[in-house]
Scaffold this motif. Structure first.
Motif, short mmCIF file in Angstrom:
data_model
loop_
_atom_site.label_atom_id
_atom_site.label_comp_id
_atom_site.label_asym_id
_atom_site.label_seq_id
_atom_site.Cartn_x
_atom_site.Cartn_y
_atom_site.Cartn_z
N ARG A 33 1.01 -1.28 0.07
CA ARG A 33 -0.05 -0.16 -0.09
C ARG A 33 0.87 1.21 -0.02
O ARG A 33 0.47 2.15 -0.43
N LEU A 34 2.03 1.10 0.60
CA LEU A 34 2.75 2.42 0.69
C LEU A 34 3.82 2.48 -0.16
O LEU A 34 4.64 3.53 -0.42
N GLN A 35 3.99 1.42 -1.10
CA GLN A 35 4.86 1.15 -2.28
C GLN A 35 4.71 2.31 -3.13
O GLN A 35 5.73 3.03 -3.83
N PHE A 36 3.64 2.41 -3.70
CA PHE A 36 3.28 3.69 -4.81
C PHE A 36 1.93 4.55 -4.31
O PHE A 36 1.39 3.92 -3.50
N PRO A 37 1.75 5.74 -4.65
CA PRO A 37 0.68 6.58 -4.30
C PRO A 37 -0.47 6.32 -5.10
O PRO A 37 -0.29 5.31 -5.99
N GLY A 38 -1.53 6.58 -4.78
CA GLY A 38 -2.96 6.25 -5.47
C GLY A 38 -4.08 6.70 -4.73
O GLY A 38 -4.16 7.28 -3.55
N PRO A 39 -5.33 6.52 -5.59
CA PRO A 39 -6.51 7.09 -4.88
C PRO A 39 -6.83 6.47 -3.57
O PRO A 39 -6.32 5.14 -3.22
N PRO A 40 -7.23 6.91 -2.58
CA PRO A 40 -7.64 6.37 -1.17
C PRO A 40 -8.48 5.23 -1.32
O PRO A 40 -9.42 5.22 -2.20
N VAL A 41 -8.46 3.97 -0.47
CA VAL A 41 -9.25 2.73 -0.43
C VAL A 41 -10.11 3.20 0.34
O VAL A 41 -10.01 3.42 1.59
N THR A 46 -13.34 -4.24 -0.90
CA THR A 46 -13.39 -3.89 -2.38
C THR A 46 -12.40 -3.00 -3.03
O THR A 46 -12.49 -2.94 -3.99
N GLY A 47 -11.53 -2.50 -2.32
CA GLY A 47 -10.48 -1.66 -2.84
C GLY A 47 -10.99 -0.48 -3.47
O GLY A 47 -11.72 0.37 -2.84
N ASN A 48 -10.46 -0.16 -4.74
CA ASN A 48 -10.79 0.89 -5.40
C ASN A 48 -12.01 0.52 -6.51
O ASN A 48 -12.04 1.23 -7.58
N LEU A 49 -12.63 -0.57 -6.50
CA LEU A 49 -13.57 -1.14 -7.31
C LEU A 49 -14.56 -0.10 -7.91
O LEU A 49 -15.10 -0.12 -8.99
N ASP A 50 -15.09 0.59 -6.64
CA ASP A 50 -16.02 1.51 -7.13
C ASP A 50 -15.88 2.46 -8.06
O ASP A 50 -16.69 3.28 -8.59
N GLN A 51 -14.46 2.71 -8.25
CA GLN A 51 -14.02 3.64 -9.39
C GLN A 51 -13.42 3.05 -10.40
O GLN A 51 -13.55 3.78 -11.51
N THR A 52 -12.72 2.07 -10.28
CA THR A 52 -12.27 1.43 -11.53
C THR A 52 -13.22 0.69 -12.30
O THR A 52 -12.85 0.29 -13.61
N ASN A 76 -7.81 -3.90 -6.44
CA ASN A 76 -9.10 -4.49 -7.23
C ASN A 76 -10.00 -5.12 -5.83
O ASN A 76 -11.30 -5.15 -5.81
N ALA A 77 -9.08 -5.44 -4.83
CA ALA A 77 -9.89 -6.15 -3.88
C ALA A 77 -8.72 -5.94 -2.56
O ALA A 77 -7.57 -5.58 -2.56
N LEU A 78 -8.60 -7.27 -1.61
CA LEU A 78 -7.81 -7.16 -0.52
C LEU A 78 -6.49 -7.89 -1.15
O LEU A 78 -5.50 -7.50 -0.77
N PHE A 79 -6.31 -8.75 -1.95
CA PHE A 79 -5.35 -9.37 -2.66
C PHE A 79 -5.03 -8.98 -3.93
O PHE A 79 -3.82 -9.78 -4.33
N SER A 80 -5.38 -8.05 -4.53
CA SER A 80 -5.12 -7.63 -5.93
C SER A 80 -4.98 -6.07 -6.27
O SER A 80 -5.65 -5.48 -6.04
N ARG A 81 -4.18 -5.93 -6.97
CA ARG A 81 -3.65 -4.28 -7.33
C ARG A 81 -3.38 -4.12 -8.49
O ARG A 81 -2.80 -5.30 -9.19
N LEU A 220 -9.42 -6.27 -16.12
CA LEU A 220 -9.56 -6.43 -14.77
C LEU A 220 -10.07 -7.63 -14.19
O LEU A 220 -9.46 -8.62 -13.26
N PHE A 221 -10.97 -8.32 -14.70
CA PHE A 221 -11.89 -9.39 -14.76
C PHE A 221 -12.02 -10.12 -15.75
O PHE A 221 -12.92 -10.03 -16.22
N PRO A 222 -11.11 -11.01 -16.17
CA PRO A 222 -11.31 -11.65 -17.57
C PRO A 222 -12.25 -12.60 -17.46
O PRO A 222 -13.01 -12.91 -18.65
N LEU A 223 -12.72 -13.25 -16.51
CA LEU A 223 -13.85 -14.15 -16.60
C LEU A 223 -15.29 -13.38 -16.93
O LEU A 223 -16.18 -13.85 -17.58
N ARG A 224 -15.18 -11.88 -16.56
CA ARG A 224 -16.39 -11.10 -17.08
C ARG A 224 -16.89 -11.41 -18.55
O ARG A 224 -17.68 -11.30 -18.91
N ALA A 225 -15.71 -11.31 -19.24
CA ALA A 225 -15.71 -11.52 -20.79
C ALA A 225 -16.07 -12.78 -21.26
O ALA A 225 -16.83 -13.09 -22.21
#
Length: 278
Positions: A33-41, A46-52, A76-81, A220-225
């Motif tokens: 989380r501290l490695q790179f800046p980014g929009p707040p979670v 759910t991470g930033n999924l409401d925006q992405t 994307n969620a707790l385990f994916s960025r 972001l979610f290949p299964l969606r396609a």
């Protein structure tokens, strides 16, 4: 008593290992989380999924690039960025090096790109496609395209002049896509898509407006396609099918025109559409 002590010991060991695993995960997560800046979670799960996952996510990418710099991340969620790179030097280093490709993410873009060169993960197929495309970049081929480039660049200038006269805003990212479509249609297929012609309504930009927002989500979610349950995903597949049909007709028309010019295949000039069609 011995059995009870063994059970207690096993419980202590299991609990200790679980606590170590949780502590290790928290350490790795916080460090990432501290490695790179980014929009707040806003939400831990759910991470930033409401925006992405929003339809205007490409506008947010531009906003985040200005706000957080050329390298930023979203969750994307707790385990994916996802790490976004906008620095030209880093992009050059990545695209000119043999970096490992994410097959799962490439599958998300496959509905539109198919097995095209820039999403090909099989090295042998990539080498074959690259070899077939090589004639399209020969100096004499490039020289023959200057006239078409000047024509479409003039259209672009006229488009900007009209926007300035009307005092309207211009989205340069969309403008580059439209002028590229017109140019490629001209040099590759001999077709005027009229994507950028003032006063006309081109079907191609309309289709891309349907495809691109949903395609970003599929990336972001290949299964969606792969499993088009949602209405927007099905609309994307329908729009892609219409685009492919337009391309197939353009190829057929271009080949027919070439056949009329010369009945001798050996005398026929190597057209870009013939290379792209393979």
């Amino acid at each position: 008593m011995d059995g009870l002590k063994l059970s207690q010991a096993a419980f202590i060991v299991t609990t200790t290992l679980a606590l170590i695993a949780v502590a290790r995960f928290i350490y790795i997560y916080v460090r990432a989380r501290l490695q790179f800046p980014g929009p707040p979670v806003k939400n831990f799960w759910t991470g930033n999924l409401d925006q992405t996952m929003a339809d205007n996510v490409h506008e947010k990418w531009l906003q985040w690039n200005r706000e957080y710099g050329h390298v930023f991340q979203t969750w994307n969620a707790l385990f994916s960025r996802v790490i976004y790179i906008g620095d030209p030097g880093m992009i050059s280093a990545i695209t000119t090096s043999n970096w490992a490709k994410s097959a799962a993410q490439y599958d998300g873009f496959r509905p539109l790109s198919g097995d095209a060169l820039f999403v090909q993960t099989n090295h042998e197929k990539w080498h074959m496609q690259r070899k077939r495309l090589a004639p399209a970049f020969q100096p004499q081929v490039i020289d023959a395209q200057y006239g078409a480039f000047a024509k479409h660049l003039t259209r672009c200038v006229e488009y900007l002049d009209n926007a300035a006269a009307d005092k309207s805003l211009v989205d340069f990212s969309s403008l580059h896509v439209l002028i590229s479509l017109d140019f490629i249609g001209d040099i590759a297929y001999g077709v005027d898509f009229r994507a950028l012609t003032p006063g006309t309504v081109s079907r191609i930009p309309q289709l891309f407006e349907i495809v691109l927002p949903e395609l970003m989500k599929c990336g972001l979610f290949p299964l969606r396609a792969r499993f088009p349950i949602l209405k927007k995903t099905r609309a994307m597949h329908s729009a892609i099918a219409e685009l492919r049909l337009m391309a197939e007709k353009a190829v057929e028309n271009a080949r027919h025109t070439t056949d009329e010019v010369s009945d001798n295949p050996k005398k026929r000039s190597k057209k870009i559409f013939e290379i792209l069609a393979k």
